[in-house]
Design an enzyme around this catalytic site. Sequence first.
Site, PDB file in Angstrom:
ATOM      1  CE  LYS A 141      -0.829   3.334  -1.942  1.00 20.10           C
ATOM      2  NZ  LYS A 141      -0.744   4.540  -2.771  1.00 20.10           N
ATOM      3  CD  GLN A 185      -2.614   7.963  -3.218  1.00 16.17           C
ATOM      4  OE1 GLN A 185      -1.907   7.318  -2.449  1.00 16.17           O
ATOM      5  NE2 GLN A 185      -3.109   7.443  -4.315  1.00 16.17           N
ATOM      6  CG  ASP A 208       4.281   6.015  -5.431  1.00 17.12           C
ATOM      7  OD1 ASP A 208       4.030   4.804  -5.505  1.00 17.12           O
ATOM      8  OD2 ASP A 208       3.415   6.869  -5.191  1.00 17.12           O
TER       9      ASP A 208
END
Length: 381
Positions: A141, A185, A208
């Site tokens: 990423k 994450q 996200d």
Amino acid sequence: MVYFLENIQLKIVMMMARNAMRRLSISWQNGLITSIASATRSLHTTKDNHSCKIIMSPPLVSLDLPDIWSSNSNQYHSIPPQKFSNQQIATVIDGKSIAEDIRSSITSEVRRMKESIGKVPGLAVIVVGQRRDSLIYVRNKIKACEEAGIKSMMTELPDECAEDEVLSALSNFNEDSSIHGILVQLPLPQHLDEGKILNALSLEKDVDGFHPLNMGNLAMRGREPLFIPCTPKGCIELLIRSGVEIIGKNAVVIGKSNIVGLPTSLLLQRHHATVSIVHALTKNLEQITREADIVITAAGVPNLVRGSWLKPGAVVLDVGTFPVDDPGSESGYCLMGDVYYEEAVELVSAITPVPGGVGPMTIAMLLYNTLDSAKRAYDFT
């Protein structure tokens, strides 16, 4: 005279009743939160306390069970593929190529933003611990951000860090106006309250798509979330760009995680598929999956889905990525998916490889959501 007195008494009684109801209403409003908490607690009281047990249904959170899959074999490379009589050559859905096209368009748009207003999108990543798959994703990423011209920042915390450390890092990024997307994450270590941490994330920076309000709007007809979770969004984009019809099709999602399984099932429903979710506790799992026109699997168990699970001509998207030790590889490991690829490729009409399928699309969707957030923040069109 008697009638007159009775009428007065009736009015007094009615006035007293109204006052009592008004006091009860005020008391109910003031004690709403306390009452809800008390009702929830009452569900966990002993059976002897019958007066507190109004309903038998437990809190939904108390029903949660871990979606733990068992693997039939640790020798992932030694399972011989089965042969099927109705063989066909599947189309390999090249997620890497499709993602590159999307990222190229994003890079052009970031460049246009910088030239027009002197600003670029910013993405912050918080990673806790040393999970190998998480570190792979984060590294990819950050690299993708650099290639697209998107500013990136990362906070790395040890596996045993306190929850306040994560919340502090999150708060700093929430207040940073140069950051338009924040990525925590997942999954987090078990001692951290994932729900509390995601709730603390600014809704406008939840690229996200895991904030409860974004997930709720995804679930409800007529609502549009600010952000759709990246992996499910990437899966739908792959299906659409590959010419796969979704409306009215039977779709099976393998795995019910908050990260992939749940939002994928919701998104497929919004696209009018008939959706079934199977998980580690599902009975007749193979039979249910074999009825599907579209299979999206995210269990994280190598070779879980054998050819016998799949209907000939189905479309399969393999989200699973499991690192397996491979001394012959430069990195020392290779990534395997949930699907036994050598068997599936002889049966299905289209399939994504691992790696090179859904993974690159997840990153492309993250960049897209970050760009979209920056455009919204700067009112840039």
